[in-house]
Motif scaffolding. Structure first.
Motif, mmCIF file in Angstrom:
data_model
loop_
_atom_site.group_PDB
_atom_site.id
_atom_site.type_symbol
_atom_site.label_atom_id
_atom_site.label_comp_id
_atom_site.label_asym_id
_atom_site.label_seq_id
_atom_site.Cartn_x
_atom_site.Cartn_y
_atom_site.Cartn_z
ATOM 1 N N GLY A 1 54.404 32.224 82.645
ATOM 2 C CA GLY A 1 54.731 31.620 83.931
ATOM 3 C C GLY A 1 55.821 32.300 84.724
ATOM 4 O O GLY A 1 56.047 31.965 85.894
ATOM 5 N N THR A 2 56.524 33.281 84.143
ATOM 6 C CA THR A 2 57.634 33.908 84.859
ATOM 7 C C THR A 2 57.171 34.767 86.028
ATOM 8 O O THR A 2 57.982 35.116 86.890
ATOM 9 C CB THR A 2 58.502 34.758 83.908
ATOM 10 O OG1 THR A 2 57.657 35.558 83.062
ATOM 11 C CG2 THR A 2 59.383 33.891 83.046
ATOM 12 N N HIS A 3 55.889 35.117 86.082
ATOM 13 C CA HIS A 3 55.403 35.849 87.251
ATOM 14 C C HIS A 3 55.437 34.973 88.498
ATOM 15 O O HIS A 3 55.390 35.488 89.624
ATOM 16 C CB HIS A 3 53.977 36.351 87.000
ATOM 17 C CG HIS A 3 52.948 35.283 86.817
ATOM 18 N ND1 HIS A 3 52.985 34.391 85.769
ATOM 19 C CD2 HIS A 3 51.861 34.945 87.562
ATOM 20 C CE1 HIS A 3 51.967 33.557 85.868
ATOM 21 N NE2 HIS A 3 51.268 33.876 86.950
ATOM 22 N N LYS A 4 55.571 33.655 88.306
ATOM 23 C CA LYS A 4 55.654 32.717 89.431
ATOM 24 C C LYS A 4 57.063 32.175 89.643
ATOM 25 O O LYS A 4 57.419 31.779 90.756
ATOM 26 C CB LYS A 4 54.709 31.540 89.211
ATOM 27 C CG LYS A 4 53.230 31.915 89.192
ATOM 28 C CD LYS A 4 52.373 30.673 88.989
ATOM 29 C CE LYS A 4 50.895 31.017 89.013
ATOM 30 N NZ LYS A 4 50.039 29.807 88.811
ATOM 31 N N THR A 5 57.857 32.166 88.585
ATOM 32 C CA THR A 5 59.159 31.491 88.659
ATOM 33 C C THR A 5 60.359 32.422 88.641
ATOM 34 O O THR A 5 61.468 32.010 88.968
ATOM 35 C CB THR A 5 59.307 30.501 87.484
ATOM 36 O OG1 THR A 5 59.248 31.232 86.240
ATOM 37 C CG2 THR A 5 58.195 29.466 87.509
ATOM 38 N N HIS B 1 50.978 41.446 84.242
ATOM 39 C CA HIS B 1 51.253 41.191 85.652
ATOM 40 C C HIS B 1 52.567 41.861 86.055
ATOM 41 O O HIS B 1 53.510 41.943 85.257
ATOM 42 C CB HIS B 1 51.349 39.676 85.880
ATOM 43 C CG HIS B 1 51.456 39.272 87.309
ATOM 44 N ND1 HIS B 1 52.651 39.265 87.990
ATOM 45 C CD2 HIS B 1 50.515 38.843 88.198
ATOM 46 C CE1 HIS B 1 52.448 38.847 89.234
ATOM 47 N NE2 HIS B 1 51.150 38.586 89.381
ATOM 48 N N SER C 1 55.086 40.994 87.690
ATOM 49 C CA SER C 1 56.329 40.231 87.760
ATOM 50 C C SER C 1 56.634 39.405 86.519
ATOM 51 O O SER C 1 57.655 38.710 86.488
ATOM 52 C CB SER C 1 56.295 39.304 88.985
ATOM 53 O OG SER C 1 56.179 40.061 90.180
#
Length: 277
Positions: free
Chosen positions: A177-181, A227, A229
């Motif tokens: 989830g770090t690619h979003k956060t 990904h 990010s």
């Protein structure tokens, strides 16, 4: 981060592994600047040998490979951290795998418009042996967009295990989830053309990292898609088994790739990277 098992056939995996070992054996130290591969924010490589590796087969060493006098501390083939960054250009076997129809299909599924291949490399985590303690081959937490910055962000890492990857020998791990956060807060840039190495340009304040790293053990022949990010890392090899991998990145040519990025073809600006299709 997604793991696709059995992406390569056992034959393809074996061929790449054997070719990686052949390339290790071909390293000539007599005219090599002994460039080491450093990953910390305050101590990263950036010499001409590094800059001019975009379309060549170049050798980069672990930080513990040489003593203060420049002498090898371990046998040559086990002192190399990675070989890059133009394997997809200069080595027919790695080129064949990189431009395989299955790779192209993934790029199409990811909606790339003008996919370009760059930064191909063999990455080595050598094992602990009877004569050494753990090697200095950990890769700290990072996201790939820091080093392959496009606007908008488009880089996707294709990371292929050439040997079984386990927690003990340093498999990849990431925070889901770090690619979003977790925003891309800095980028790795050239300081002054080819003259002054590289530095990190701060884009915004670093955000505290939250979340637990998830291990991604996998068998040889597996493909891990990364990904641009997502935060990921790998620990030191603490085992008696090596961990060899082949990796390359794909960016979309419709995104802006500017002259600040360390990797350039030609070297004085531009991004004339190999078209995937």
């Amino acid at each position: 981060m997604v793991c696709i098992e059995n992406f390569l056939t056992p034959k393809q995996t074996s061929q790449l592994l054997n070719q990686a070992k052949k390339l290790l054996a071909q390293c000539d130290l007599s005219n090599h600047p002994k460039t080491t591969f450093k990953t910390s924010d305050d101590d990263h490589i950036g010499d001409r040998y590094f800059y001019e590796s975009a379309d060549k087969i170049s050798y980069f060493f672990d930080t513990d490979a040489f003593d203060v006098d420049g002498n090898l501390t371990i046998e040559l083939s086990k002192a190399i951290n990675k070989i890059g960054h133009g394997l997809h250009i200069d080595d027919p076997l790695f080129e064949e795998i990189t431009f395989d129809d299955k790779v192209k299909a993934i790029a199409r599924d990811l909606k790339f418009v003008e996919p370009q291949v760059l930064q191909s490399m063999c990455i080595f985590k050598q094992p602990v042996d009877n004569k050494s303690t753990e090697r200095d081959n950990a890769v700290p937490p990072h996201n790939d967009a820091t080093f392959l910055f496009t606007d908008p962000q488009t880089a996707i890492g294709f990371w292929i295990a050439l040997e079984d990857c386990t927690e003990e020998n340093g498999c990849l791990s990431y925070i889901p989830g770090t690619h979003k956060t977790y925003p891309v807060s800095k980028r790795f840039v050239r300081k002054d053309g080819l003259n002054s190495g590289c530095t990190f340009e701060q884009l915004q304040k670093d955000k505290p990292v939250e979340g637990k790293y998830k291990l991604v053990p996998c068998e040889a022949g597996s493909l891990i898609l990364i990904h641009n990010s997502v935060l990921h890392k790998s620990e030191k090899n603490k085992s008696d088994k090596s961990r060899y991998a082949y990796a390359f990145h794909v960016i979309d040519g419709v995104a802006k790739y500017d002259e600040k990025n360390w990797l350039q073809v030609p070297y004085e600006g531009g991004s004339n990277f190999s078209r995937l299709y």
